[in-house]
Design an enzyme around this catalytic site. Structure first.
Site, short mmCIF file in Angstrom:
data_model
loop_
_atom_site.label_atom_id
_atom_site.label_comp_id
_atom_site.label_asym_id
_atom_site.label_seq_id
_atom_site.Cartn_x
_atom_site.Cartn_y
_atom_site.Cartn_z
N ARG A 151 0.83 -1.22 0.00
CA ARG A 151 0.00 0.00 0.00
C ARG A 151 0.86 1.26 0.00
O ARG A 151 0.53 2.25 0.66
CB ARG A 151 -0.97 -0.02 1.17
CG ARG A 151 -1.85 -1.29 1.23
CD ARG A 151 -2.89 -1.33 0.13
NE ARG A 151 -3.80 -0.24 0.22
CZ ARG A 151 -4.97 -0.26 0.89
NH1 ARG A 151 -5.34 -1.36 1.49
NH2 ARG A 151 -5.74 0.78 0.91
N ARG B 161 -6.85 11.60 -6.59
CA ARG B 161 -8.06 10.95 -6.06
C ARG B 161 -9.24 11.93 -6.09
O ARG B 161 -10.38 11.55 -6.37
CB ARG B 161 -7.78 10.47 -4.64
CG ARG B 161 -8.94 9.84 -3.91
CD ARG B 161 -9.27 8.48 -4.48
NE ARG B 161 -10.39 7.87 -3.76
CZ ARG B 161 -11.66 8.19 -3.96
NH1 ARG B 161 -11.99 9.11 -4.85
NH2 ARG B 161 -12.62 7.58 -3.29
N ASP C 25 -6.96 -2.68 -7.09
CA ASP C 25 -7.46 -3.19 -5.81
C ASP C 25 -7.82 -4.66 -5.98
O ASP C 25 -8.15 -5.09 -7.08
CB ASP C 25 -8.68 -2.40 -5.34
CG ASP C 25 -8.95 -2.65 -3.86
OD1 ASP C 25 -8.30 -2.00 -3.03
OD2 ASP C 25 -9.76 -3.55 -3.54
O1 CP3 Z 1 -0.03 0.87 -3.25
C1 CP3 Z 1 -0.48 -0.27 -3.37
O2 CP3 Z 1 -0.20 -1.20 -2.58
C2 CP3 Z 1 -1.29 -0.62 -4.61
C3 CP3 Z 1 -2.68 -0.54 -4.51
C4 CP3 Z 1 -3.53 -1.39 -3.58
C5 CP3 Z 1 -4.77 -0.90 -3.08
N1 CP3 Z 1 -5.38 -1.93 -2.42
C6 CP3 Z 1 -5.28 0.47 -3.29
C7 CP3 Z 1 -6.34 1.00 -2.41
C8 CP3 Z 1 -3.39 -2.72 -3.14
C9 CP3 Z 1 -2.24 -3.70 -3.34
C10 CP3 Z 1 -4.58 -3.04 -2.41
C11 CP3 Z 1 -4.83 -4.37 -1.81
C12 CP3 Z 1 -6.03 -4.58 -1.00
N2 CP3 Z 1 -7.28 -4.01 -1.14
C13 CP3 Z 1 -6.11 -5.54 0.05
C14 CP3 Z 1 -5.00 -6.46 0.48
C15 CP3 Z 1 -4.02 -5.82 1.36
C16 CP3 Z 1 -4.55 -5.50 2.73
O3 CP3 Z 1 -4.62 -4.32 3.06
O4 CP3 Z 1 -4.86 -6.45 3.47
C17 CP3 Z 1 -7.42 -5.47 0.57
C18 CP3 Z 1 -7.97 -6.30 1.71
C19 CP3 Z 1 -8.15 -4.51 -0.20
C20 CP3 Z 1 -9.58 -4.13 -0.05
C21 CP3 Z 1 -9.75 -2.69 0.26
N3 CP3 Z 1 -9.52 -1.67 -0.62
C22 CP3 Z 1 -10.16 -2.12 1.49
C23 CP3 Z 1 -10.50 -2.89 2.75
C24 CP3 Z 1 -10.18 -0.73 1.31
C25 CP3 Z 1 -10.65 0.31 2.29
C26 CP3 Z 1 -9.70 0.56 3.38
C27 CP3 Z 1 -8.51 1.36 2.96
O5 CP3 Z 1 -7.40 0.92 3.23
O6 CP3 Z 1 -8.71 2.43 2.40
C28 CP3 Z 1 -9.73 -0.47 -0.01
C29 CP3 Z 1 -9.57 0.86 -0.64
C30 CP3 Z 1 -8.24 1.20 -1.25
N4 CP3 Z 1 -7.46 0.35 -1.97
C31 CP3 Z 1 -7.62 2.47 -1.23
C32 CP3 Z 1 -6.43 2.36 -1.95
C33 CP3 Z 1 -5.43 3.43 -2.26
C34 CP3 Z 1 -8.19 3.73 -0.56
C35 CP3 Z 1 -9.41 4.20 -1.31
C36 CP3 Z 1 -9.38 5.65 -1.71
O7 CP3 Z 1 -8.33 6.20 -2.06
O8 CP3 Z 1 -10.47 6.21 -1.74
#
Ligand code: CP3
Length: 328
Positions: free
Chosen positions: A9, A22, A59
């Site tokens: 992340r 964003r 994602d």
């Molecule tokens: O920089 C990176 O690592 C690349 C992008 C990436 C995102 N999500 C972008 C994201 C990666 C590799 C993920 C993986 C992901 N997504 C996982 C596995 C890793 C982990 O954290 O356990 C999971 C479970 C998700 C599902 C997910 N996506 C959740 C639970 C959420 C909300 C909580 C949060 O952390 O914001 C997301 C949203 C998300 N995915 C954001 C980003 C940058 C934030 C959303 C936004 O910018 O509005």
């Protein structure tokens, strides 16, 4: 030489330059499906910190979306996924059509590869089937995974069809990422730690092993597996899935990782993301302990889970300097 460093992340809301793009995107999924914006988000942390790898900006929930389910990311509420409640709901999911709907993601990979230095690694990724299934069955994030477990325990055949559906789409998705230019792929099994023994075997190890085998038949690529929270079962996971490297969460003891895992597999991890928020001497002391324990054998420095939004970007710069300054 110090080990390579990237951070799970590493793109996201803690970076002002991410918040700027964003704010321009209509929604988070639009950002994931806009190759220009997604490539920019991928490159931002690499540009700012000089990390050794970029991870594709996307994602894990684009796979359920491409399977035909509604997926929304409302700020503060976390992701919401249209629920899949029983084997009957599976008939409307088409795993073979999913990959074509993900074409914009592959264009992002091509753009990032073209813009990235040739010695920087581009990491593609997907969620592992168990973790993706929990979001589909619970309708989002969960505290206890009760609905998913009840389905898996009471109707393993029906639940197995859900796992197979995700698995088929995930194989095509990862192979296409590699064809577009990803050098490595990581499977995020963020909720692997809620299963025991035979259920861990059936729902985490077996699908991961099938994905690794199928991807390696079609693409010549190293695979990193991240079975978060799996504890001592990580040893079994590393031995049985065929992954080239295993990501360690924050709770994995360094001595155990060094003595039990590292002789068999490359390890990646595992600084607590909250120590990255804390920064300073506490962060650097722990980073050096990780390097001293694991840095002399095949190792990739990372966090034990993803960067959180409260992280001061300066602390990331300090962590990179700390790792780069270390010598075996
Ligand atoms: O920089 C990176 O690592 C690349 C992008 C990436 C995102 N999500 C972008 C994201 C990666 C590799 C993920 C993986 C992901 N997504 C996982 C596995 C890793 C982990 O954290 O356990 C999971 C479970 C998700 C599902 C997910 N996506 C959740 C639970 C959420 C909300 C909580 C949060 O952390 O914001 C997301 C949203 C998300 N995915 C954001 C980003 C940058 C934030 C959303 C936004 O910018 O509005």
């Amino acid at each position: 030489m110090p080990p390579p460093i990237w951070l799970m992340r590493q793109a996201g809301r803690y970076l002002p330059e991410y918040r700027a793009i964003r704010a321009e995107a209509k929604g988070f999924l639009y950002l994931c499906y806009d190759p220009a914006m997604a490539a920019e988000a991928t490159l931002q942390p690499v540009r700012r910190f000089g990390l050794d790898a970029a991870i594709l900006f996307s994602d894990i929930l684009v796979v359920p979306h491409a399977l035909g389910l509604a997926v929304t990311f409302e700020d503060e509420r976390g992701p919401e996924v249209e629920r899949v409640g029983s084997a009957r709901d599976l008939d409307r999911l088409d795993p073979t059509a999913a990959v074509s709907r993900l074409a914009p993601v592959f264009e992002t990979v091509r753009r990032v590869r073209a813009a990235l230095a040739s010695d920087a690694t581009l990491i593609g990724f997907a969620g592992a089937p168990w973790t993706v299934a929990t979001y589909m069955v619970e309708g989002g994030t969960s505290r206890d995974f009760a609905a998913t477990k009840r389905w898996a325990f009471s109707d393993p055949e029906g639940f197995g069809r859900l796992i197979d559906t995700i698995e088929t789409a995930t194989i095509d998705y990862l192979v296409a990422q590699v064809a577009a230019g990803a050098d490595v792929v990581q499977l995020f099994d963020s909720w692997a730690g809620v299963l025991a023994d035979e259920d861990f075997e059936r729902w985490c190890v077996a699908p991961t092993a099938r994905i690794v085998a199928a991807v390696k038949v079609r693409a010549d690529v190293p695979v990193i597996g991240f079975p978060r929270g799996a504890g001592v079962l990580i040893d079994r996971y590393a031995a049985a899935t065929g992954v080239d490297a295993v990501g360690l969460d924050t709770t994995v003891p360094l001595a155990w990782a060094r003595d039990v895992l590292q002789p068999k597999v490359t390890v990646q991890g595992n600084l607590d993301p909250l120590l990255l928020v804390t920064g300073g001497a506490a962060m650097e002391r722990r980073a050096r302990a990780i390097l001293e324990a694991l840095g002399r054998r095949p190792f990739i420095f990372n966090l034990g889970h993803g960067v959180v939004p409260e992280t001061p970007p300066d602390h990331v710069a300090a962590l990179v300097a700390c790792v780069r300054g270390w010598r075996p």
